[in-house]
Design an enzyme around this catalytic site. Sequence first.
Site: not given
Lengths: 76, 76, 218, 218
Positions: D55, D132
Amino acid sequence: MPCVRPDGTLSGSGRALLEAVQAEMTAVDAAKKIGMPLHLVRSGLREMIAAGLVREDGERFGQTEKGAATARPSGG
Amino acid sequence: MPCVRPDGTLSGSGRALLEAVQAEMTAVDAAKKIGMPLHLVRSGLREMIAAGLVREDGERFGQTEKGAATARPSGG
Amino acid sequence: MTVIEQVEARPGLPRLNEPAPAFEAVTTHGPLQLSDYEGSWLILFSHPADFTPVCTTEFMAFAEIYPELQKRGAELLGLSIDSVYSHIAWVRNIEEKAGVKIPFPVIADLDRKVATAYGMVMPGESKTETSRCVFLIDPKGILRAMIYYPLTTGRNMDEILRLVDALQTADANSVATPANWRPGDKVIVPAPNTTELAEERVDAGYECTDWYLCKKSL
Amino acid sequence: MTVIEQVEARPGLPRLNEPAPAFEAVTTHGPLQLSDYEGSWLILFSHPADFTPVCTTEFMAFAEIYPELQKRGAELLGLSIDSVYSHIAWVRNIEEKAGVKIPFPVIADLDRKVATAYGMVMPGESKTETSRCVFLIDPKGILRAMIYYPLTTGRNMDEILRLVDALQTADANSVATPANWRPGDKVIVPAPNTTELAEERVDAGYECTDWYLCKKSL
């Protein structure tokens, strides 16, 4: 590549696959032997089982009597 | 950037936005005037309307009396 | 809107890391089931319609990367709501006019069973065409990634290859891959999930930006 | 499985070319609504969790392309199921440790309202983290493209920029873009949809492979 034509005869890939399983073998080995993608071998074997040409024994496939006669139409 | 702090006073961007709408203008014009992204201007105006500092007239925004007093705390 | 109405309007869609919806379908290479691909990676993709331009450029582009996919043990399977005869005519036309042979099967999904199971039809775009969807399915039949692009916009083969490489690298090495990762780049060591592990991480010899962001070469 | 059970397990997911699900959310830049982005392109994206490694590489990569996106009138909006305080700590940590300022707001979706509306949680991956996901939303609030990548696999900024360029080019010129298209490449002329138009197409002066596949320069 459908292995069994509408009239019951075999396509080129069908004939190759049926001949391959004269000696009992797995789908993976048949794919290697004739250089056909595994997914098409599995589909083709399923078709030929439905047509009574191939029998399944666990994970291995072989010719039925009808399959053997079809693979060698001249007999012997 | 929340424009109105928990204690009711204005953040830096809140003060800039409130000062911008001294002359009535649209959110788009206010964003251009103070160089703040339009989405933050819209959010900030909504906050300041809720706090009674800004009023909305169609697509245009201006200061309320309370807003004018807050923008120029020294009065005048 | 009641729950029942919602179901009618929006069927459940496939979800990552769950078994990809099973199917048995008529294709240009004969009847195929999802389970026929067990042991291979499968890229199931849809296109809006045969004999349409963006789709044709995509089919040629998929054919172009097929050898690279085969090296990675990945197969391609196309789909649209067209007949198998239309599919055959189209792939023959592509070969005749553009000189590109389409080596992968294409599902003739006239009953929309596969399109429905995978949420490929977007009624806001077209009620009779599938959008440009891509489903990456792993050798165990688990759905690993999904892409939904609109009718107007051709996909990017480079990104599909990169995605296959990234998933295979993650699986083979129990690592993750960072943004913009390419084969050969450093990979991500999973973050520690206890304070003790976080302290140990500091001396673990990785290349770390902070306790939670550590990379290593493979 | 009955229809009702299916609904409970799998909420309806967003669909292309329909209004993107509306939301009002707490963010690191204050409360924001989807409608605040009217007139801009919006890239709404989710990440699994703050202070995790992939991330972080993605946040830095998104920050890197932000100036390019701004040139295109596109904004970024992140999201995870973390508190606004965790978000603030994380973006401050990224700036301190990696020297990268995160210029876009991040939704603190602790009540999961946005994640649920957009189908960002994949229970097969994690019941507490969003995957995601990327949602391209146009200036009118219409959802135009979706990408769902798994926890292990960072996204590709280059493809996201390419996608924005492709969608904007399609909108501005009433054309479509072929596979692997890049700005400057030829674009696709929509296929004729009657036999009469197909005959006329032959003499229209485009660069054609066949009646249905014609390109032109912009």
